[in-house]
Every structure is written in C-alpha cells, then in structure tokens.
Design a protein around this motif. Structure first.
Motif, short mmCIF file in Angstrom:
data_model
loop_
_atom_site.label_atom_id
_atom_site.label_comp_id
_atom_site.label_asym_id
_atom_site.label_seq_id
_atom_site.Cartn_x
_atom_site.Cartn_y
_atom_site.Cartn_z
N SER B 48 -83.97 -0.23 58.37
CA SER B 48 -85.30 -0.27 58.98
C SER B 48 -85.31 0.52 60.28
O SER B 48 -86.31 1.16 60.63
CB SER B 48 -85.73 -1.71 59.23
OG SER B 48 -85.87 -2.40 58.00
N ASP B 162 -90.39 0.80 53.32
CA ASP B 162 -89.28 -0.08 53.69
C ASP B 162 -89.29 -1.30 52.77
O ASP B 162 -89.97 -2.28 53.03
CB ASP B 162 -89.40 -0.49 55.16
CG ASP B 162 -88.12 -1.12 55.68
OD1 ASP B 162 -87.22 -1.41 54.86
OD2 ASP B 162 -88.01 -1.32 56.90
N GLU B 163 -88.54 -1.22 51.71
CA GLU B 163 -88.43 -2.29 50.70
C GLU B 163 -89.78 -2.82 50.25
O GLU B 163 -90.01 -4.03 50.22
CB GLU B 163 -87.59 -3.45 51.26
CG GLU B 163 -86.26 -2.99 51.81
CD GLU B 163 -85.25 -4.14 51.93
OE1 GLU B 163 -85.44 -5.17 51.25
OE2 GLU B 163 -84.28 -3.99 52.67
MG MG Z 1 -84.88 -3.91 56.90
#
Ligand code: MG
Ligand code: ADP
Lengths: 253, 262
Positions: B48, B162-163
């Motif tokens: 991240s 991000d995911e």
């Molecule tokens: Mg993360």
C-alpha cells in the motif's frame, strides 16, 4: 401513516395527563402539594399574554445560544478533528470546562453582567450546549477513514474541497445526534439563568414569580409550557436532520 | 516506448515512536503504457505504501517515481484509485458517486456530459438500472464495480488498485476479473494492481512482480501472456499450474519460509 405518527404521541400525552389528574384526585392533594392538570387551564387563561411574551423570550434566547454553540462548537470540532496537536491540547481543557456544574456558573455570570438579561441567558445557553457539538464534530472528522480522504486527495483536491464534499456530509449524522442533546441542554441553561437572575424575563422568571406569589398552578403551568417548547425545539432539529442527513437513516421507508 | 510508471530505486521508512520502520528498500519497477502490472507480496511488506508513493500522496525518502517521464511531486489528476473498501459516499446516488472525480478534475464539464460518461461506464460493468440507488442498496460486488467506475471516470493514465477484490467471495471475484478485462479493452489506462490472490494476478496481469518481505524490494518478475483474451479456463492449464507453483514458491521465499534456490 402520518395520522398514526401524530395520534399515538398525542394519545400518550392525554393518558399521562389523565393519570396525573387521577393521582392528585386519589390522594386528595391540595394544589400547593401538587397541582392537577385541571388547575392549569385557568392559569393559562389568566396569564395568557405573559405566557406568550415570556415563552417567546425563552425561545429566542435558547435558539440564539444554540446557534452560537453550533458555530463555535463546529469550528472547535474542526480544529480538533484536523489537528492531533490541537486535540491533545484542548481536550482536557474542554472536559474540565464541561465538568463544572453550570448551576454554579449561572450565579457568577448573573453577577458579572448584572442587568444584561439577554446577554447572560444566551451566554449560559451557549456555554452549556456547545460541548457535545464540538466533541461529535471532532470525532467525526478524526475517525474519517483515510481512504475517503485519499479518493479526492489523490486527484489533487484541496483540503477545503475534501472537507466540503466528504468530511462535512459524513459527519452530519453525528452532528445532528449531538444537536439533539444540545438543544435540550441549551433549554436548561436558558431557564436556569431566567430563574436565578433577579428581575429576569422568560418562562423561568414567570416560574419564579409563581413561586414568590405561592401561585402553585402557575408554576406547574410553566413546567408544562417548558415541556411543550422543549418538544417543539427537539422536533425542529429532528426535521432538519431528516432533510440534511436523511440518507443515514437505514430503516425501510 | 516510454514507461507510463517508473519507480527508480525507491527507499522509504516510516517514522514511528519506536524508531524508523524501513518499508521499501531500493525498489525499482516499470510499467509500459497500457500494461497491467500485478504486485504480490507478504502482508505488511509495503504494497500500500508503494501505491501511495505512485499516487503522489507521499514522498519517498530516496529514489523517485516518474509518470510519463515526469517526476511525481504531489497528487495529480491523471491517477485513479480503488481500494479494498469501496468507500462510496452514502449520501450520493451510485451515479453521483461515479461522477465525483469529474467535479474535481473537470469542474467546467457540463453535468449532462458527466452523467453520460458515468452511465456509459456503469453500463460497461453491468450496473445499468442502478444509477439512482444508494450504495447501501447494492451488494459488495456491485459496490466494488461502482468504485472501479469512479476510479476511471476521468480517464486516468494510471489506475492504482489496492486489493480491490480482496473482500469479495470467490465467484463474485471471478466475475469482477472479467469485468476488469472488459474495461481494459474499452479504456486505455495503465494498471498497477496490488493483490494477495496469485490466480488473480495470473488472470489479469501482463507482468507479476513478487515483493520480498519488509523492507520490500522487487524479488521476482514473471511475464504472463494472453492479454485481455484470457479466459478462466486458462487458469486450469498445466502452464498456469506451473506458473502458480513458481509464484507460490517465491511468496514462501519472501515470507522467509523457503530456501532461496542456489
Ligand atoms: Mg495494504
Ligand atoms: N502511516 C504509517 N506510519 C507508520 N507505519 C506505517 C504507516 N503505514 C503503514 N505502516 C507500516 O508499514 C508497513 C507496510 O504497510 P503497507 O504498505 O500498508 O503494507 P501492505 O499494504 O503490504 O500490507 C506495515 O508494517 C505498516 O504497519
């Protein structure tokens, strides 16, 4: 539907008044012990003009104090919500200030600004009611998930834009929750001051004159009028909440 | 051909009460224009952080990030982001949620054009007819679709994910993978996807980069053929199985649970 919404509370109030009447009648209480609802009618009729004038006094001072509390509380909440340092610095101060029983502050303020009835009263209403607003706004802002900020920040949006488009609306439900507490507090503050300050005005002063003249039905009539005003103010806030933060209400419509 | 995203020798540490926490260590990464890069790595290794550096939300201690050959100094409107949490604004309709970035990036764009653009994207991800709904009225997968639309509504050059599918159930996730391919065929963005799902990276990415444990550096790279023509069936071929194994092994190395081959 809306008939039900009005009919049920009205019915509840009527039942409450009925029980009250029955209680006094059953115990054969004289009206200096406890006035019954049937004593109140004559009191309202006799002092109708005073009730209107004094009620208006109480109402506008409460609302003025509350508006000040909203402006100041929101500003303070923003400062504490956005800056960790300010939060650490101001929080204990604020909690201490809030912990002081306002009943002790009222006579002090009354003496400080003798004769300035409106100013005194608005000041107390304000002082007693800004705390929940400041706390709720600061918590709302400081607990904003960073992702919410990042969706706009990553586009180069200014802090002000992020506040306007995300932080402010997201905090509104908490803000209105606090405002419901504050409106009641402001009302209490107004009345404390009106009762304590000499030659005061407003419903609190009317209550006081009832006391000095041993006019017990008048005192109870004032209590009831206060309750009525309190209900009206509270539901005005509820209506505003519906308009501005209705989206937060997840109950099926 | 220039690289749309270029990360050169980036090193970064967070300052914490217990001293500096090194998160990225001399990390280099390049994503060519229009390509799709997936980054996988152990939890907490700095993925991240990498996205925040590319988005210009923070600056690295050392090294530099370039977008189209230009050093990143701060946030820029040519980036779109989506996270695991769809972070839709509950007081806005789905349509107005998707429009949000346009209000910042293109303040003069007429409302009619904004609406047309948002509707076009919502239709593309299968949310036609849901424009006026509130986010809470949608399922998790649908919210994530709306969040994807919001991330690309302003035609960003770089899409940072991000995911985004991490919290979805397996079937919904596979649906969204296909939606991702559909979007890519239609829109010209360059993508960086953070994921912890190796099959996802094999299905979506042109290149998979495995990061080492913290502080993270690029430990392993794998080019994956197929582009947007890949189907879910391709994930069950011997070739895919072999690639999965390779990636799994690399992750184990990154986690310090397997020996580095001599
Ligand atoms: Mg993360
Ligand atoms: N703002 C921050 N301050 C201090 N430490 C942080 C901060 N953000 C993340 N970290 C730490 O840095 C490490 C990497 O974080 P992150 O990039 O979010 O990892 P990942 O996304 O790979 O799981 C983690 O150990 C995390 O706890």
């Amino acid at each position: 539907m809306s008939l039900r919404r009005i009919a049920i509370p009205v019915l509840a109030i009527l039942i409450f008044l009925g029980l009250w009447e029955a209680l006094v009648w059953w115990n054969q209480w004289p009206n200096y012990r406890m006035a019954s609802p049937s004593d109140l009618g004559p009191a309202y009729i006799r002092y109708a003009e005073l009730f209107v004038v004094m009620g208006w006094q109480t109402l506008w001072r409460t609302v003025a104090g509350l508006l000040l509390a909203v402006v100041f509380g929101t500003a303070l909440g923003m400062v504490m919500g956005f800056s960790r340092t300010m939060r650490d610095a101001l929080y204990p101060l604020l909690v201490g200030f809030n912990a002081v029983p306002k009943a002790t502050v009222v006579p002090i303020v009354a003496l400080m600004f003798v004769g300035a009835h409106d100013f005194n009263t608005v000041l107390i209403a304000f002082m007693i009611s800004f705390f929940p607003i400041a706390v709720s706004v600061s918590i709302g802002l400081s607990t904003l998930e960073p992702e919410y900020r990042d969706i706009l920040r990553s586009l180069g949006a200014s802090k002000l834009t992020i506040f306007r488009k995300i932080a402010l609306p997201k905090t509104l439900p908490e803000f209105f929750g606090a405002l419901k507490v504050s409106v009641t507090l402001a009302f209490i503050g107004t009345n404390l001051m009106e009762i304590v300050s000499p030659h005061g005005r407003g419903l609190g002063a009317l209550f006081d004159s009832g006391r000095t003249n041993s006019d017990y039905p008048l005192m109870f009539a004032v209590l009831l009028a206060l309750a009525g005003l309190g209900i009206v103010l509270y539901y005005i806030v509820v209506a505003l909440e519906r308009i501005f933060a209705g989206w937060a209400d997840r109950s099926p419509t | 051909m220039t690289n749309t995203v270029e990360i050169r020798h980036v090193t970064h540490a967070y300052r914490t009460p217990n001293g500096p926490l090194p998160v990225l260590d001399n990390l280099s990464l390049a994503i060519p224009e229009g390509a799709f890069c997936a980054v996988v790595g152990p939890s907490g290794c700095g993925k991240s952080t990498l996205t925040r550096l590319i988005a210009g939300l923070m600056k690295p201690d050392q090294g530099e990030v370039f977008l189209h050959g230009e050093a990143v100094r701060g946030p820029r409107s040519t980036v779109g982001m989506a996270f695991q949490n769809p972070v839709l604004l509950e007081w806005r309709s789905i349509l107005d949620n998707v429009i949000l970035p346009l209000e910042i990036v293109a303040p003069r764009m007429p409302r009619r054009d904004r609406v047309a653009r948002a509707r076009e994207l919502l239709a593309l991800v299968g949310l036609e007819g849901f424009e006026d709904k509130r986010p809470s009225e949608l399922s998790g997968g649908m919210r994530q679709r709306a969040s994807l639309c919001r991330a690309i509504v302003h035609k960003p050059e770089v899409l940072i994910l991000d995911e985004p599918f991490g919290a979805l159930d397996a079937f919904t996730r596979e649906d969204l993978w296909q939606t991702m391919h559909a979007l890519r065929r239609q829109e010209p963005f360059t993508t960086l996807l953070i994921t912890h799902d190796l099959r996802e990276s094999l299905f979506l990415a042109d290149e998979v980069v495995v990061l080492s444990g913290r502080p993270a550096t690029a430990q392993y790279r794998m080019a994956v053929p197929g582009g947007t023509a890949r189907t879910l069936d391709d994930l069950y071929t011997p070739d895919a199985a072999e690639r999965l194994n390779l990636l799994r092994h690399q992750i184990q190395i990154a986690q310090g649970r397997a020996e580095v081959p001599a």
